[in-house]
Design an enzyme around this catalytic site. Sequence first.
Site, short mmCIF file in Angstrom:
data_model
loop_
_atom_site.label_atom_id
_atom_site.label_comp_id
_atom_site.label_asym_id
_atom_site.label_seq_id
_atom_site.Cartn_x
_atom_site.Cartn_y
_atom_site.Cartn_z
N GLY A 1 24.03 34.73 97.62
CA GLY A 1 24.79 35.94 97.41
C GLY A 1 26.28 35.69 97.60
CB SER A 2 28.93 37.91 98.91
OG SER A 2 28.53 38.98 98.08
#
Lengths: 475, 489
Positions: B215-216
């Site tokens: 993810g981020s």
Amino acid sequence: MTATAGAAATARPADTPPPLPLLPRRRGVELALLVGAVLISVCGYAVVGLATHHALPGGAVRYGAGLGGLALLAHLAVRLRAPYADPLLLPTAVLLNGLGLVLIFRLDLETPGDHAAPTQLMWSTVGVTLFIAVVLLLGDHRVLQRYAYVCAALALLLMAAPILFPAVNGAKIWVRVAGFSIQPGEFAKVLITVFFAAYLAANHTALAHVGRRVMGLQLPAGRVLGPIVAIWLISVAVLVLERDLGTSLLFFGVFVVLLYVATGRTGWIAVGLLLAGVGAAAVGTLEPHVHSRVEDWQHPFAGIAEGRGPGQLAQSLFAFAAGGMLGTGLGQGHSALIGFAMKSDFILATFGEELGLAGLTALFLLYALLVARGYRAALGLDDPFGSLLGVGLAVLPALQVFVIAGGVMGLIPLTGMAMPFLAQGGSSVVTNWIIIALLVRLSDRARTPRPATPAPADRRRPAPPPTAPAQGAGR
Amino acid sequence: MIRCIRHTAAFSFLLLVALLVNAARVQVVETERYGANPANRRVPIARYEKPRGAVLVEGSPVTGSRDSGGRLRYERTYTDGPLYAPVTGFSSQTYGTSLLERAEDGILSGVDDRLTAFPWWDRLTRTHRRGGDVHTTINARMQRAAFAGLGGKKGAVAAVEPRTGRILTLVSTPSYEPGVLSGNGAAVDEAWRGLNGAARRPMLNRALQETYPPGSTFKVVTAAAALESGRVTDIDARTDAPDPYTLPGTATRLGNAAKDCEDAPLRYAFRASCNTVFARLGAELGLRTMAATARRFGFNDDRLRIPSPVAPSTFDTRMDRAQLALSAIGQYDTAATPLQMAMVAAVVANGGQLAPPYLVDKVTDAGGVMVAAGPHRPTRQVVGPATAQQLQELMIDVVEHGSGRRAALKGVTVGGKTGTAQHGVRNEGMPYAWFISWAREKDGYEPAVAVAVVVEDAAADRADISGGGSAAPIARAVMAEAVRQGPGR
């Protein structure tokens, strides 16, 4: 030992002609070797205890005293009645018996519910007692020649006896009397050897020279060969009925060897090998029990590939391989994985694993020494019966060691048999002690100095003096 | 007759020679082959004949041995089984070994020839050596902090010392007691079946063996690629990124959870975790640049051993531009182990240099004499020091002003990045919460620790699963222990 010769020489009247060079009696050497044999056994006993429990085993002193006492009594009997006996026979037997007790004691640690060592020590005592009895009572081996047919009958009776008793582990070779299991076939080995030797000694001229030539082979006349072939066939038949292939193989081997020695005809060996080959092929394919042994020998690890796990032979080979050059040390191997018969037929695997190739070589050489001394005695005797008996009694343990050692090490198909002196089994130990006693008797005869011209004053045989002459000089 | 007796004696001699030659064949020539036969029980018997060497944490053993009294004599025990299971693995008489127990099995079981000066002598005398000890790089208090922080949740924590690569923490939950697998018998079989059949998969080492979409947190890698390639030179300059961003070659429009992402500068986009900015950056940088940068950080490396094998983290190398854009924000096929993400944070903290991670500090024999030191593989420059400096600024900003505020420590410089990874078909699986961070003393230069935390708790409220919410406090607790003890402890 020069003292012995000197003492014996000075004991002679001065006017007799100088005798032939006297063989030293070597009783002192025998005693020294016996001390060594007992010490080695006691050390082995102690090592087992130290390696497994880090302490000396409780019975070490008792065990040492017992073995030492037996050895001393046997030595005294030899000193008394067979002063010229080969000094290597008794110590070798004591050492082998001692090592066997050590191994059985060691394997007892793996089977807490079953202690075989005390029983084995008891049977060893019986064996040594019989040894002493034979040495003391049998003044001259030629007496046995007279009882050839009695021996044959007794042997057949002994071999037939187990047929009346239930089979144990597929073989009908046991007789159970008052809680003790006896293998009468073991005793029969000695008796039948005596019979073979006596019969061949009486008839070897006829066997060698009478008869027809067929295809370049001198075949003896039927009336000479008849009885011996009959006896042999009966004994083999009994053994096949009892499913004891090893013993019948042994009888056959001794038979062929004695026939060859008696007649000097290599044709006998050819016929013997041919018969053995045909017999082995027939039994190997027809008899399922033996067939599986042959399969096992050809593919010892087949069971692993089929998911049944390693068979006994595979476990035995693993044990030997685990020993390597020097072995794991007494008490530190895992031959117990062999399971059933690890103290009897497979006892050599424990020896090989824990004492390595070095120990195993020494053991084989000990047996070789015993056998070689047997041949030595046979060569030194001038009566055919004695020579044949000596050869027979030497070939018996030689073949036995080869068949069982070769079997458990994958050299030949396995046939159940006791490793002489080493394996658990009372009948076997007792029989082996009788063999040693007879060899001692034969070697004493062979080494007793005989004057070039028999003079009445010098006769020792067949009426030996009640005590050996110059007893003290040997010390 | 004498001639015949001599012949018979010669025949007996031949039998003796045959026996001796055969004995030499079995005991010398075939000894290795028979000894290695899988059906030969001597191998396991010898293996368990002596107590197995210990695995040590900070000099104290976390493993032991118990005399079972059986034929396979010594069984493995663990003093703090579940806590250290992701480090030690198990050593079972029935099911073999795993992790460090497997990787260092030669030392622990004593067969490694480095344990003696004269291996040939031990072979000749059939001596089984006592096993040596394996000293790990694990820090006990950090390990406990991470384990307590995860509590009953599913997740993992990996922490490394950025300068050296020493692995300080390796936690995976739910864990298990490896001691129940040590022996043999029905109870062990039962335990093995139970552990393998358990829905929460306690034997899975989530720190090393499981990969998650990062993810981020992967935006650190994307930012590194953008800065290193020169695509972005000033982290405060506008990036003219649209919001929403239409993935190239598709009609799919990518939006943001955060506000003000249109045209946002890198610093703000990183702090607010603007998907649009980083997806567009990734797509513009191109597959080659992105893949090369990811590889330098350690992705797509299937040879990493610490010395237990680590599952390779993946960054796809054959994608279209839309897939690349999604990969650049840690979605699509991008997947990373927690250890890999700890390495990403460590590279940033360590001035752009990656020290390959390792778990074994040194190996000693039973007498405590050093046999081998840790691997000390050379560090490699992943990004330039200037880029690393800028990345540190971005990550510090996240902790000071952004989503990572719950990782802040008083008097300590902390940089971090949160992540919430969607997964499953149409992203309907419970998202994973990520937090990666590093810490150093305020006026210090040397970073104390780099941490990666992943929490995959399906039972938690979806809104609460965010890197900042559930993962950051765990990282904070681990970093607090690291800083309290100072760097290099």
